[in-house]
Design an enzyme around this catalytic site. Structure first.
Site, PDB file in Angstrom:
ATOM      1  N   GLY A 168       0.847  -1.191   0.000  1.00  0.00           N
ATOM      2  CA  GLY A 168       0.000   0.000   0.000  1.00  0.00           C
ATOM      3  C   GLY A 168       0.879   1.237   0.000  1.00  0.00           C
ATOM      4  O   GLY A 168       0.688   2.154   0.781  1.00  0.00           O
ATOM      5  N   HIS A 169       1.862   1.206  -0.885  1.00  0.00           N
ATOM      6  CA  HIS A 169       2.754   2.361  -1.016  1.00  0.00           C
ATOM      7  C   HIS A 169       3.548   2.283  -2.319  1.00  0.00           C
ATOM      8  O   HIS A 169       3.593   1.232  -2.969  1.00  0.00           O
ATOM      9  CB  HIS A 169       3.693   2.502   0.183  1.00  0.00           C
ATOM     10  CG  HIS A 169       4.369   1.235   0.617  1.00  0.00           C
ATOM     11  ND1 HIS A 169       5.419   0.683  -0.050  1.00  0.00           N
ATOM     12  CD2 HIS A 169       4.120   0.399   1.648  1.00  0.00           C
ATOM     13  CE1 HIS A 169       5.806  -0.422   0.562  1.00  0.00           C
ATOM     14  NE2 HIS A 169       5.024  -0.630   1.589  1.00  0.00           N
ATOM     15  N   ALA A 170       4.167   3.414  -2.651  1.00  0.00           N
ATOM     16  CA  ALA A 170       5.103   3.487  -3.781  1.00  0.00           C
ATOM     17  C   ALA A 170       6.363   4.177  -3.272  1.00  0.00           C
ATOM     18  O   ALA A 170       6.374   4.749  -2.171  1.00  0.00           O
ATOM     19  CB  ALA A 170       4.485   4.285  -4.929  1.00  0.00           C
ATOM     20  N   ARG A 220       2.386  -0.628  -4.943  1.00  0.00           N
ATOM     21  CA  ARG A 220       2.294  -2.073  -4.776  1.00  0.00           C
ATOM     22  C   ARG A 220       1.448  -2.427  -3.558  1.00  0.00           C
ATOM     23  O   ARG A 220       1.471  -1.725  -2.541  1.00  0.00           O
ATOM     24  CB  ARG A 220       3.676  -2.729  -4.704  1.00  0.00           C
ATOM     25  CG  ARG A 220       4.410  -2.791  -3.392  1.00  0.00           C
ATOM     26  CD  ARG A 220       4.991  -1.453  -2.953  1.00  0.00           C
ATOM     27  NE  ARG A 220       5.678  -0.731  -4.000  1.00  0.00           N
ATOM     28  CZ  ARG A 220       6.969  -0.869  -4.259  1.00  0.00           C
ATOM     29  NH1 ARG A 220       7.701  -1.663  -3.536  1.00  0.00           N
ATOM     30  NH2 ARG A 220       7.534  -0.139  -5.194  1.00  0.00           N
ATOM     31  N   TYR A 230       5.521   7.059  -0.862  1.00  0.00           N
ATOM     32  CA  TYR A 230       4.180   7.614  -1.021  1.00  0.00           C
ATOM     33  C   TYR A 230       3.257   6.642  -0.294  1.00  0.00           C
ATOM     34  O   TYR A 230       3.167   5.482  -0.695  1.00  0.00           O
ATOM     35  CB  TYR A 230       3.730   7.632  -2.482  1.00  0.00           C
ATOM     36  CG  TYR A 230       4.359   8.679  -3.352  1.00  0.00           C
ATOM     37  CD1 TYR A 230       3.782   9.930  -3.487  1.00  0.00           C
ATOM     38  CD2 TYR A 230       5.517   8.385  -4.059  1.00  0.00           C
ATOM     39  CE1 TYR A 230       4.355  10.890  -4.316  1.00  0.00           C
ATOM     40  CE2 TYR A 230       6.098   9.332  -4.881  1.00  0.00           C
ATOM     41  CZ  TYR A 230       5.513  10.576  -5.003  1.00  0.00           C
ATOM     42  OH  TYR A 230       6.079  11.520  -5.825  1.00  0.00           O
TER      43      TYR A 230
END
Ligand code: TYD
Length: 139
Positions: free
Chosen positions: A51-53, A98, A123
């Protein structure tokens, strides 16, 4: 980085009667020096991770044991990969959102990373990620 650059990589396998051996060298099987290793384990059924980039970080993700899914999203397209082999790595570039889910019981997710941990590289807000990736900017 577009999803086309996030590829499944078949890692070397040395097979003999004593079992299998796989290795990863920075600059060879991964196109970066490996500066950090972390792993996810004891993941409860139904849990979602990721749950981030990342702005600069590159990674290679391997299902060391068991299986799980990795959903990748570059702001234009979304693809789901099912990882279930210790000799297959999923290479993930910069600016790719992802999410990891569908963990089997006892699975272990190994991550080889190009940078030390740095929260400012993340992010964690999908809309902020989308805004920047669509503008071609990194805030
Ligand atoms: P998080 O990024 O939420 O994990 P995942 O990518 O699996 O969803 O990280 C969970 C916590 O662990 C968070 O507080 C940051 C911390 N952490 C570190 O301290 N070092 C690391 O190398 C990583 C990956 C996370």
């Amino acid at each position: 980085m577009p999803l086309a650059d996030c590829q499944l990589v078949e890692l070397p396998r040395i097979l003999d009667p004593r079992g299998a051996l796989t290795f990863v060298e920075g600059g060879a099987q991964v196109p970066f020096a490996i500066r950090r290793v972390y792993y996810l384990y004891d993941v409860p059924g139904g849990a979602q991770r990721g749950g981030h980039a990342h702005r600069r970080l590159r990674q290679l993700v391997i299902a060391m044991s068991g299986s799980f899914d990795v959903v990748l999203d570059d702001g234009s397209a979304r693809v789901r990969h099912h990882l279930n082999r210790s000799y297959i790595g999923l290479s993930i570039g910069t600016m790719v959102w992802r999410e990891l889910d569908n963990f089997s019981s006892g699975s272990v997710c190994l991550v080889l990373a190009s940078e030390p941990y740095d929260e400012s590289d993340y992010y964690r807000d999908y809309n902020e990620f989308l805004r920047d990736v669509r503008n071609g900017s990194v805030s």
